[in-house]
Motif scaffolding. Sequence first.
Motif, mmCIF file in Angstrom:
data_model
loop_
_atom_site.group_PDB
_atom_site.id
_atom_site.type_symbol
_atom_site.label_atom_id
_atom_site.label_comp_id
_atom_site.label_asym_id
_atom_site.label_seq_id
_atom_site.Cartn_x
_atom_site.Cartn_y
_atom_site.Cartn_z
ATOM 1 N N ALA A 50 0.717 -1.268 0.013
ATOM 2 C CA ALA A 50 0.171 0.059 -0.024
ATOM 3 C C ALA A 50 1.235 1.630 -0.108
ATOM 4 C CB ALA A 50 -1.042 -0.390 1.048
ATOM 5 N N SER A 51 1.892 1.269 -0.582
ATOM 6 C CA SER A 51 3.225 2.764 -0.175
ATOM 7 C C SER A 51 2.674 2.914 -2.015
ATOM 8 C CB SER A 51 4.570 1.865 -0.744
ATOM 9 O OG SER A 51 4.816 1.196 -1.445
ATOM 10 N N GLY A 52 2.804 3.589 -2.020
ATOM 11 C CA GLY A 52 2.640 5.023 -2.611
ATOM 12 C C GLY A 52 0.796 5.559 -2.711
ATOM 13 N N THR A 53 0.783 5.685 -4.262
ATOM 14 C CA THR A 53 -1.289 6.259 -4.218
ATOM 15 C C THR A 53 -1.749 4.738 -4.194
ATOM 16 O OG1 THR A 53 0.160 8.173 -5.519
ATOM 17 C CG2 THR A 53 -2.636 7.347 -5.650
ATOM 18 N N ALA A 75 -1.889 -0.457 -9.418
ATOM 19 C CA ALA A 75 -2.812 -1.568 -10.882
ATOM 20 C C ALA A 75 -3.016 -2.597 -10.010
ATOM 21 C CB ALA A 75 -2.415 -0.648 -12.170
ATOM 22 N N GLU A 76 -2.447 -2.960 -9.096
ATOM 23 C CA GLU A 76 -2.356 -3.764 -8.608
ATOM 24 C C GLU A 76 -3.406 -4.202 -6.874
ATOM 25 O OE1 GLU A 76 0.760 -6.586 -6.156
ATOM 26 O OE2 GLU A 76 1.151 -5.109 -5.605
ATOM 27 N N ASP A 77 -3.659 -4.814 -6.915
ATOM 28 C CA ASP A 77 -4.948 -5.958 -6.390
ATOM 29 C C ASP A 77 -4.988 -5.978 -5.006
ATOM 30 O OD1 ASP A 77 -7.471 -6.795 -4.650
ATOM 31 O OD2 ASP A 77 -8.490 -7.070 -6.525
ATOM 32 N N ILE A 78 -4.630 -4.879 -4.130
ATOM 33 C CA ILE A 78 -4.077 -4.773 -3.016
ATOM 34 C C ILE A 78 -4.599 -6.429 -2.089
ATOM 35 C CG2 ILE A 78 -3.517 -4.116 -0.570
ATOM 36 C CD1 ILE A 78 -2.956 -1.486 -1.674
ATOM 37 N N ASN A 79 -5.444 -6.610 -2.149
ATOM 38 C CA ASN A 79 -6.446 -7.619 -1.679
ATOM 39 C C ASN A 79 -6.110 -8.586 -2.386
ATOM 40 O OD1 ASN A 79 -8.338 -4.566 -1.434
ATOM 41 N ND2 ASN A 79 -9.994 -5.837 -0.607
ATOM 42 N N ALA A 80 -6.068 -8.656 -3.522
ATOM 43 C CA ALA A 80 -5.655 -9.977 -3.855
ATOM 44 C C ALA A 80 -3.980 -10.739 -3.640
ATOM 45 C CB ALA A 80 -6.002 -10.010 -5.582
ATOM 46 N N ALA A 81 -3.244 -9.533 -3.952
ATOM 47 C CA ALA A 81 -2.097 -9.869 -3.282
ATOM 48 C C ALA A 81 -1.706 -10.537 -2.141
ATOM 49 C CB ALA A 81 -1.424 -8.194 -3.770
#
Length: 191
Positions: A50-53, A75-81
Amino acid sequence: MIDGDTFSIGDVRIRLYGIDAPELSQSCFDMRGRSWSCGQWSKAVLENLASGTVRCVARDTDRYGRTVAVCASEAEDINAAMVAAGAAYAYAKYARDYVALEAVARTEGQGLWRAGSEMPAKYRAEKRDAQPAQTPPDSCAIKGNISGSGKLYHLPGGRWYGETRINEAQGERWFCSETEARAAGWRKAQG
């Protein structure tokens, strides 16, 4: 960051939709049976992702007043990651979105799947059950609780009554009747 599935953006608390991460105080075991702070580790993984925007799309509001959302960073789904890294479980009780990713992480032995870990919901339930029951004063068994949803009162037998704890130092209190609770400005909890 608050923990591995909750963080704040400004004054808004975000609970990641469809995942459940270990609690901060939760420990897990490695392949040699040694304890490690998986709750702290999960939080660190979320901090990195969750670093950055970060942009979130709200799905719901939970009983604590947190926004339940799917969030993305670049553009990366944090939940999925989080699930793919084995830093959180798919919370299948509430959503099936990440169940397939969890199966892959489990097969590959990612993160929490390397060895022994307890599901966070079970860990929370055991901690809750280990707390001594609160005894209402003078047969006034209605619990006046303050949460993100405001001042709510819980009736015995209600959905959240058993797990609701009264902390009088924080302004929470006991009521003897619903009329008394409403007159004090509290509203009845849902469920």
